[in-house]
Motif scaffolding. Structure first.
Motif, short mmCIF file in Angstrom:
data_model
loop_
_atom_site.label_atom_id
_atom_site.label_comp_id
_atom_site.label_asym_id
_atom_site.label_seq_id
_atom_site.Cartn_x
_atom_site.Cartn_y
_atom_site.Cartn_z
N ILE A 108 14.91 -2.45 11.26
CA ILE A 108 14.10 -1.76 12.27
C ILE A 108 15.06 -0.88 13.06
O ILE A 108 16.03 -1.39 13.64
CB ILE A 108 13.39 -2.77 13.18
N ILE A 165 8.08 -2.54 18.46
CA ILE A 165 7.29 -3.46 17.62
C ILE A 165 6.37 -4.21 18.59
O ILE A 165 6.83 -5.01 19.41
CB ILE A 165 8.20 -4.42 16.84
N ILE A 215 6.62 -8.61 10.80
CA ILE A 215 7.32 -7.63 9.98
C ILE A 215 7.80 -8.33 8.72
O ILE A 215 8.60 -9.27 8.79
CB ILE A 215 8.52 -7.04 10.75
#
Lengths: 335, 335, 335
Positions: C280, C287, C293
């Motif tokens: 990320i 997020i 994820i």
């Protein structure tokens, strides 16, 4: 308010704090810390049985390394003649250390009421500790025989290895497997804490995280190894090779603690090779005999024997970076 | 059968084992272990030349660190005046240690017949060891000059670095490169074992595995670094940056030991950047000057100069997790 | 040319080098090294303020571990009665060590002109060091309270954990978080060097690289952890879980040092889970709360709350390896 010279002054001006004033604050700091310890039972181990010691566990691993690979670690100059004396010396030292550690673990397992007296009575625990250590010691030759197959597998599997001596000396994969095989003996006898302390020491030194519960076959080779994770209920057959960054793990632990004790990790059959970065998940996943798992493959279901699985590589995009009048173009590439 | 009181009783009841009984078992345990050592020649080093010592190698690395970065490690308060004395002291200590270690390695290389006598004659080995150590010591300034370019590259390449001091103190990539550059000097002089022991120590501390055989150019920067693997026959140009989890490796060692000694790993030309998790494989693979290799790219063939290569990212699937009456829905997501 | 017996002979025949000749070379080696030190200012710390010491920082971490988790590390047999004495003893020792280290760091920050005298005057620095250490000590109970939530999160999140004791003893993720939370206190007070030395020690032991600048919420759990990278300006909410090999990082640092000081790393909101190997990136990436994820997902843009993101897995190619008359077929599989 009267303030004794030795007690902390009620200072609230942080900017005039000097070393003297800092010292005056210490009694209050200690009081606060003691209060904080009592406030949080999960973070202290007071008035309870002695715990095993990480340092002692590390020492045991050092002695086991000398017993497993005599002449490579520890005292130099071993000969046929002096070997029995050196082995005897090591076994006696190791026994003392292990007996103490295992006794702590067994008393811990029995959830004995708190005590700090070393001599606290738990005869059953002491007998159990003696039984466990004896069994462990008697298993060392068999574990050595397994490790010999790992040494050979490391040499055979890596063209950069110059000798089996080099694999014994230098290969982190062999070190992690060595520690896990011995930790697994304690795991099988349901010793708490100690086996995990042992494998986490190996994890720390090698980046290879093999749970003490995993069942490893003969001739197991892990190359490079950093980032390898092998979960508690994994079963691995003979002649398996694993490269760096491989995870043999559980599916998302959605139900967390509910899964405790179930088979959550894959079974890898004989002669399987798993290349770098592959991820294999799930307790029902079986990688069949002789399968080859390609790099970065992500698998959550079984693979039949003698299959090779590779991920269709993502399409690569190529772009010319030659500047067309603008140097800055070089800079707009993002990862 | 007569059993002496001091010998192990023929006990077969594991449940009544106590500490005393455990002690009685020890002689039998030792016998079994000695037998096991003789049974497995790959797992012992008996009646043979002395081996180098991992502890001594780690000590040498500590001294080299003080010589390479004076004032940062070891004794504090270095000045222009006391520097020559401190350097002199370190060089003498290092020479003693290295000479012993290198001599062990050379004798090992010459496959001398077994002996444990430290004084065993091998004049040619001793001369060779002296020659190797002298060459090594005379190379330190040149290696320092290379390391200075690495220090600058680390500072320039990482916006989180506050000073070159911080990169010297804290950056694992710099530590791994420092160890490899010195180990590589021994590798070039065909010293067995020692260089690999050195780089595996760095691997253990940093998660960065650079084989002592790899050829590294100037201004080499590895950021974060955990999981980096750089193989034996890799060649890396100047100003190359590598991020965590990058493998510069060999294609599947299908023929195992047959590949020993061949170029099996890629060539990376000047000014290349390789982002996290990329994998570059194969002895014929050349990454051309100024190329950028994107994160997680998997490459087994050459890339022309000044190209940027990125993997077409896998399509992402988004799904709303907002419960439609069922909390349990949250739980069915698997990895 | 006259050569004194004690000076190095002008030997240019490397092949007749023996130990004696090596010794004769040492003065020249030392001279060259001293010259090399003066030639490269980035690689020496001469005539300047004392630097903090990595060894002392590691000692501080050991004492903090005993204070944070009393009874688990260090002296055994803690009771309600002896706790205050043990805490007092540790606090005094820790204060001495920290005060010295922080003072070095503050003097370093103030770019004091070179001196090696320990007593060199910088009263403002000493007051600042006392203020920083006092604040730090007074923050320990609050950091402990945060760590207690992490201990619980580790136990709840991992079905292989048998007790919170095991997570305290063995879990590398907890160790890395413990070190980072304390290092972060120094980071907030703008102490240079020391916080990074602390987190890089944890990185070295665990393979988990959390920059001291990262802001971590309550109940943070990192499982296995090897290869995790969490960048300086990352913000993480409560109840977040992260698995091995996850990068929370910056986009390509194209402008290098220009980005220093800006938010370059993502924000992770409460209740997010990030599975193994996910990446990320980017300072604008958020997020959202409760997102999941998936493993190996590569994200450079924001994810809305309560979404789950998974990468469409690359198609797998299966091929039967069963030999059709040719054994060699097995060998042509490349990674």
């Amino acid at each position: 308010m009267t303030v004794e010279t030795s007690s902390p002054p009620p200072s609230h001006e942080p900017l005039v704090m000097d070393r003297q004033a800092l010292n005056h604050r210490l009694p209050a700091v200690v009081d606060e810390l003691v209060r904080s310890v009592h406030a949080e039972p999960r973070m202290q181990h007071l008035n309870r049985v002695l715990l095993p010691s990480r340092d002692a566990a590390v020492q045991c691993i050092g002695m086991l390394q000398q017993l497993a690979f005599p002449g490579y670690f520890g005292k130099q100059g071993l000969t046929t003649e002096n070997l029995p004396f050196r082995v005897g010396e090591l076994v006696i030292e190791l026994t003392d250390l292990l007996y103490d550690q295992v006794r702590c673990c067994v008393r811990y397992r029995e959830k004995l009421p708190g005590t700090t007296e070393r001599g606290r009575e738990c005869d059953a625990c002491d007998l159990e500790a003696a039984r466990i250590v004896t069994t462990f010691l008697e298993r060392i030759p068999e574990v050595r025989a397994l490790l010999a197959t790992d040494v050979q597998a490391a040499f055979d599997g890596d063209p950069a290895a110059q000798s089996t001596d080099e694999t014994i000396f230098c290969y982190p994969g062999l070190f992690a497997i060595f520690v896990q095989r011995f930790a697994h003996e304690f795991y099988k006898m349901k010793v708490p804490l100690l086996p995990r302390i042992m494998t986490e020491y190996a994890h720390s030194r090698t980046g290879i995280d093999i749970h003490p519960g995993a069942k490893l076959g003969r001739s197991f080779f892990i190359d490079h190894g950093t980032g390898v994770v092998i979960g508690e209920t994994t079963e691995i057959g003979d002649n398996v090779k694993v490269y760096q960054g491989v995870t043999i793990g559980a599916l998302a632990p959605a139900f967390g603690q509910l899964l405790r004790g179930h088979k959550r990790h894959p079974t890898i059959e004989d002669d399987v090779v798993i290349y770098a970065g592959a991820t294999i998940l799930g307790g029902d996943t079986v990688i069949g005999r002789g399968a080859l798992i390609g790099g970065n493959v992500f698998i959550t279901s079984s693979v039949p024997p003698l299959n090779q699985v590779s991920a269709e590589p993502p399409k690569l995009k190529y772009r010319d970076r030659r500047p067309k009048g603008r140097v800055a173009e070089v800079l707009d590439f993002q990862i």
